[in-house]
Design a protein around this motif. Structure first.
Motif, short mmCIF file in Angstrom:
data_model
loop_
_atom_site.label_atom_id
_atom_site.label_comp_id
_atom_site.label_asym_id
_atom_site.label_seq_id
_atom_site.Cartn_x
_atom_site.Cartn_y
_atom_site.Cartn_z
N LEU A 182 61.26 -43.72 -1.34
CA LEU A 182 62.38 -43.30 -2.20
C LEU A 182 62.10 -43.69 -3.65
CD1 LEU A 182 65.40 -44.38 0.05
CD2 LEU A 182 64.77 -42.02 -0.51
N ASN A 183 61.59 -44.90 -3.80
CA ASN A 183 61.29 -45.40 -5.13
C ASN A 183 60.22 -44.55 -5.82
OD1 ASN A 183 61.23 -47.33 -7.31
ND2 ASN A 183 59.39 -48.22 -6.40
N MET A 184 59.13 -44.30 -5.11
CA MET A 184 58.03 -43.55 -5.71
C MET A 184 58.41 -42.08 -5.92
SD MET A 184 54.71 -45.29 -3.86
CE MET A 184 55.37 -45.17 -2.21
N ALA A 185 59.13 -41.52 -4.93
CA ALA A 185 59.57 -40.13 -5.07
C ALA A 185 60.50 -39.99 -6.26
CB ALA A 185 60.26 -39.66 -3.79
N GLY A 186 61.39 -40.99 -6.41
CA GLY A 186 62.34 -40.95 -7.52
C GLY A 186 61.64 -41.00 -8.87
N ARG A 187 60.61 -41.84 -8.96
CA ARG A 187 59.89 -41.95 -10.23
C ARG A 187 59.04 -40.71 -10.49
NH1 ARG A 187 60.47 -43.36 -15.21
NH2 ARG A 187 58.49 -43.68 -16.28
N LEU A 188 58.38 -40.22 -9.44
CA LEU A 188 57.54 -39.02 -9.62
C LEU A 188 58.39 -37.85 -10.09
CD1 LEU A 188 55.30 -39.45 -6.44
CD2 LEU A 188 54.45 -39.39 -8.82
N ARG A 189 59.57 -37.72 -9.49
CA ARG A 189 60.48 -36.64 -9.91
C ARG A 189 60.91 -36.80 -11.35
NH1 ARG A 189 64.02 -32.96 -6.98
NH2 ARG A 189 65.24 -33.17 -8.87
N ARG A 190 61.27 -38.06 -11.71
CA ARG A 190 61.71 -38.30 -13.07
C ARG A 190 60.61 -37.97 -14.08
NH1 ARG A 190 65.98 -41.31 -15.23
NH2 ARG A 190 67.02 -40.48 -13.40
N LEU A 191 59.36 -38.19 -13.65
CA LEU A 191 58.23 -37.88 -14.53
C LEU A 191 57.86 -36.40 -14.49
CD1 LEU A 191 55.97 -40.98 -13.68
CD2 LEU A 191 57.16 -40.56 -15.85
N GLY A 192 58.59 -35.65 -13.67
CA GLY A 192 58.34 -34.22 -13.60
C GLY A 192 57.13 -33.85 -12.74
#
Lengths: 475, 215, 268
Positions: free
Chosen positions: C230-240
């Motif tokens: 969840l953490n990594m997916a959330g950051r990857l998404r935020r980074l586009g």
């Protein structure tokens, strides 16, 4: 008076500074390619490394279980060889002992090799208050002394400093010592240190070093260095004082051999450092050099109280710094963020033990308990477990904020009430799942700003597993 | 009477540990006189070859001479090559050796400026390529750290296998030395931006001369 | 009784071991698909899978916050709930590590509960290690056309020794290419409550992680712990980034056909 934990905002402010310091970030990043990579190679190159870790742990465990015996034996051997041993219950007493020795020696100039315990007891301040000229001789510590700064790493004290910053410092302080021109060449900067300090060793009345180990069998203190400053400090001053924690003692030279193999590899990725020196007492009759007097200050300062119970394991620490080098939090924020003499995982355990929870505040919490520190620790200290136990102590002392206590308490309460849990969470997940189904994630969520500040919150799928499972198995 | 800090600290320690009987004390004394044999790195082959390989890997230089009398000429060749002044400090214990006549020799302790110092080793360690220097009347310890060029004279027969093998040799000395210096490389530091610089405070070069002849 | 002996014994008693799924609260709440993938993998491997209804949480949030008294209460509830199964298996290294190493430590001063905690610990396993090491199962081959990189979650890696197991199992997935990222064994910055208590440090760590993921060129990130994912997916998404994030169990079970973690439903 009620004790209060150090306010979290102090820590947060230091973290913000560390994260925003581009120079620091570059230096920490570089560390991965230098010392950390070297450790990896050194460990891979020695098939016996794991067995040595077990040996090292066994040696320290045995010694700690018999610490009074070995300290007394050590003391006897020092005295037998003409040295003196002083016992200090705390930092203030340790400083007083050193001050008294200096006064009785009529000292004016004191040279110092690198000693973290001297940082712990704030020895320089105490000596300078007495009007003594105190000179740090380790190149890194010397740089920090010029800049009036604290080390940010226990092995590489200047890891946060850039060449430019050092060049500025030297231009300011070395200008009148025959080096008028500013230089950013590392070799030239170090050559200046060498030249400036060379006469100081000869001029010094007292030389102070730390100890990586003490050997009970011979009454020796051992320093492990690369620069040679520690040896010049201990050899050329009239009086040699060793400041050391009581946990540094090990039984014999055979035990020392194991610890040396572990220390150099873990700290620097070297098989062995340039210099490993055993100092034992003052100069012998007929010796042409060496100090006339040799003193050891054995410092407790909270250590003996760690012997009972789980925290005894922390006393195995040999101060190699591998835990901080492999700590993703340390590597993100740097050593100064910790606001303590000892940073990183070992510092987060030691600081509350030595200075109390009031002084340590956030340190045991600012860790993901990922365990990488423990996996590289040469003496297998279970650092995450100890950090969790410190959190427990803080929980019991009610040092943990009401918000956290309430949140954790509520969840824990719900966690033993399955029906209520299903009722509460089932509805919430449905709402969140429905709200998030178009985008798949939330850019912001009420009460979750800590999460959504820097990352999206993936939306739940909707119904919980338990609900779906109940449907599947319903007859 | 107030408790001395010694008694207080030892009391704190004893309070945290299990009580110890007479038999336990005997066992502890026994452990000091005959310590456990711990893991040692295994390596094969000739100790002298290993010593040379490790010393060179640590950026020391190594050369062999036939007898102690040949050390002077060997060092002289280096000084000639480097253009270093022939002002040499030599451990007084080596005063009996014939040194080149045109040298200015200081058989004493080290001085603030030392170009070259020659000292003799008690042992060499094949495991790590280290020389072991023990201070005594004829061996002032400061000479190992003050010069630009440190020449360590090591008898081939004194090269031991493991680090542990030096301890019996040192224990056999008439008195335990004030300083035992295990020297494994020239002086260095990485305190400026992690850039390795040689030297820091000690010698820039470590030249090990191995004497083949028996003493 | 060692795990292997227990396994042999249960195999002798009945050919199919009775396995309780420890769903974990994050999977229960956020991504039930992982739970169903786990059930499928266990059933394919010949287990009789049950999901005890009174399970909630292993107590890790309380444990890692230092609230040992609450953790003990939760641990007793878990021990009671899962007492009667041959095995307890969960799709998370950190929850199973809490049960396997945390519970016995919590009851070090309580002989009765310590014994019960140890008994549960011996029968409890993280899903990947259970499939490969205990059952020695070879899941039915599935297909996933992707280049994936695997993040080693810390608790599973260091407390339970989970490193090769997921990689071995994933190697059997057709058309799935596994590439290693730099520092796959370095924490992603999740750390349970850490990620919201120290968001700035956490985001720095997950940003480093995202850079390492990105540098592999992989279009898929796999792992074995939903919190980290969840953490990594959330950051990857935020980074586009378009990196698709799944639990390894979803891919192994052939159930990664829906939206990835943090992905919108339209994608289906």
């Amino acid at each position: 008076m009620t004790a209060h934990a150090r306010p979290p905002h102090e820590f947060d402010a230091r973290v913000t500074t560390g994260l925003g310091d581009a120079n620091l970030q570059r230096s920490l990043n570089a560390l991965k390619g230098t010392f950390i990579a070297a450790r990896g190679h050194a460990v891979t190159a020695l098939p016996e490394f794991e067995a040595l870790r077990d040996d090292g742990k066994a040696i320290k465990d045995h010694t700690l279980a018999n610490l009074d015996f070995y300290l007394q034996r050590y003391e006897e051997e020092v005295v037998r060889r003409g040295g003196q041993v002083h016992w200090a219950r705390d930092a203030a007493e340790a400083c007083d002992i050193v001050r008294t020795i200096c006064r009785e020696a009529g000292a004016r100039t004191v040279t110092k090799g690198k000693s973290m315990v001297s940082e712990e007891i704030a020895l320089n301040d105490a000596l300078e208050a007495d009007g003594l000229e105190v000179i740090e001789t380790d190149a890194g510590e010397y740089i920090l002394q010029l800049g009036r700064e604290a080390p940010s790493h226990i092995v590489m004290p200047t890891v946060h400093k850039t060449t430019d910053q050092i060049a500025d410092l030297f231009q300011k302080h070395h200008g009148e010592l025959g080096f008028p021109d500013r230089t950013t060449d590392a070799a030239e900067l170090i050559a200046q240190v060498r030249t400036v300090l060379r006469d100081k060793y000869f001029k010094a009345d007292v030389g102070i070093t730390g100890a990586n180990f003490l050997v009970a069998e011979t009454g020796s203190n051992i320093i492990v260095t690369n620069e040679g400053n520690g040896d010049l400090t201990s050899t050329l001053a009239r009086v040699h004082i060793v400041t050391t924690g009581i946990e540094k003692v090990i039984p014999t030279l055979e035990d020392l051999s194991v610890m040396l193999r572990l220390l150099a590899r873990s700290a620097l990725g070297s098989e062995i450092t340039s210099y490993t020196t055993l100092s034992t007492g003052p100069r012998r009759s007929g010796d042409l050099d060496g100090p006339e007097a040799y003193h050891v200050v054995l410092i407790d300062n909270g250590r003996a109280n760690m012997l009972a119970g789980h925290f005894r394991e922390m006393l195995r620490c040999i101060r190699c710094g591998a835990c901080m080098n492999h700590c993703p939090v340390y590597m993100s924020v740097g050593g100064h963020a910790y606001g303590s003499v000892y940073p990183g995982p070992m510092g987060a355990v030691l600081t509350p033990m030595i200075n109390g929870h009031e002084a340590a505040g956030e340190l045991p919490h600012a860790c993901t308990l990922n365990g990488r520190c423990q996996s590289v620790c040469p003496v297998k200290i279970p650092l995450p477990d100890l950090l969790r136990r410190l959190r427990h102590q803080q929980w019991e002392k009610k040092f943990v904020s009401a918000k956290v206590r309430w949140g954790v308490g509520a969840w824990a309460w719900l966690a033993t009430k399955p029906r209520l849990y299903k009722l509460a969470t089932g509805a919430a997940m449905r709402v969140l799942g429905w709200a998030g189904r178009d985008k798949g994630a939330f850019r912001s969520l009420p009460l979750a700003s800590g999460w959504t500040k820097g990352r999206d919150m993936p939306a739940p799928q909707g119904p919980t597993f338990q609900e779906l499972w109940a449907r599947r198995t319903r007859p | 009477m107030s408790l001395s800090s010694r008694d207080l600290v030892l009391g704190r320690i004893r309070g945290a540990l299990n009580a110890r009987g007479d038999a336990d004390v005997i066992a502890l004394k026994q452990r000091i006189s005959s310590p456990p044999r711990w893991t040692r790195p295994a390596f094969d082959g000739d100790d002298v070859a290993r010593f040379v390989q490790k010393a060179k890997a640590n950026l020391s230089s190594v050369e062999f001479v036939a007898t102690l009398a040949d050390v002077g000429n060997a060092v002289n060749a280096i000084l000639q090559f480097q253009g270093t002044p022939r002002d040499v400090s030599i451990a007084p214990g080596l005063a009996h050796v014939a040194w080149p006549e045109h040298w200015t020799v200081n058989f004493g302790t080290g001085r603030p400026v030392e170009h070259v110092a020659i000292t003799d080793a008690t042992a060499g360690i094949a495991e790590t390529g280290s020389v072991v220097m023990c201070s005594e009347a004829g061996r002032p310890g400061g000479l190992n750290f003050l010069p630009e060029l440190h020449v360590a004279v090591l008898h081939k027969a004194d090269i031991v296998h493991h680090l542990e093998d030096i301890w019996p040799k040192i224990r056999a000395l008439p008195v335990w030395p004030r300083a035992v210096n295990i020297i494994s490389a020239p002086s260095r530091t990485a305190d400026v931006a992690q850039i390795v610089v040689r030297p820091a405070h000690g010698p820039k070069s470590l030249h090990i001369i191995i004497v083949e002849a028996e003493q | 009784m060692t795990i292997n002996e227990a396994h042999q014994r249960s195999e002798q008693a009945t050919s199919s071991p009775r396995v309780a799924l420890f769903v974990t609260c994050l999977v229960d709440l956020m991504r039930p698909n992982i739970g169903f993938a786990a059930v499928k993998l266990l059933e394919d491997a010949g287990c009789r899978v049950e999901v005890p209804r009174s399970q909630v949480c292993c107590g890790q949030p309380a444990y890692n916050s230092g609230d040992f008294a609450s953790t003990q209460r939760i641990a007793k509830h878990v021990i009671d709930t899962f007492a009667d199964y041959d095995y307890v298996v969960g799709p998370s290294g950190s929850c199973m590590a809490t049960i396997k190493t945390g519970y016995p430590a919590l009851f070090e001063d309580d002989a009765v509960w310590h014994a019960r905690a140890v008994k549960l610990a011996q029968r409890s396993h993280e899903l990947m290690s259970f499939l490969r090491d205990v059952l020695k199962a070879t899941p039915p081959q599935t297909r996933m056309a992707a280049t994936a990189t695997y993040h080693d979650s810390c608790s599973g890696l260091r407390s339970l020794g989970i490193k090769d197991q997921p990689r071995d199992l994933l190697a059997r997935v057709r058309d799935l290419k596994l590439v290693e990222m730099q520092d796959s064994d370095v924490c992603c910055g999740f750390g349970g409550t850490f990620c919201v208590k120290y968001p700035d440090i956490s985001v720095k760590m997950v940003t480093d992680k995202a850079a390492n993921i990105d540098a592999t060129g992989a279009d898929m990130l796999l792992g074995g712990d939903l919190g980290c994912l969840l953490n990594m997916a959330g950051r990857l998404r935020r980074l586009g980034k378009s990196t698709r994030v799944f639990h390894a169990a979803e891919v192994l079970a052939g159930m990664a056909d829906g939206p990835a973690i943090g992905e919108a439903e339209e994608r289906r």
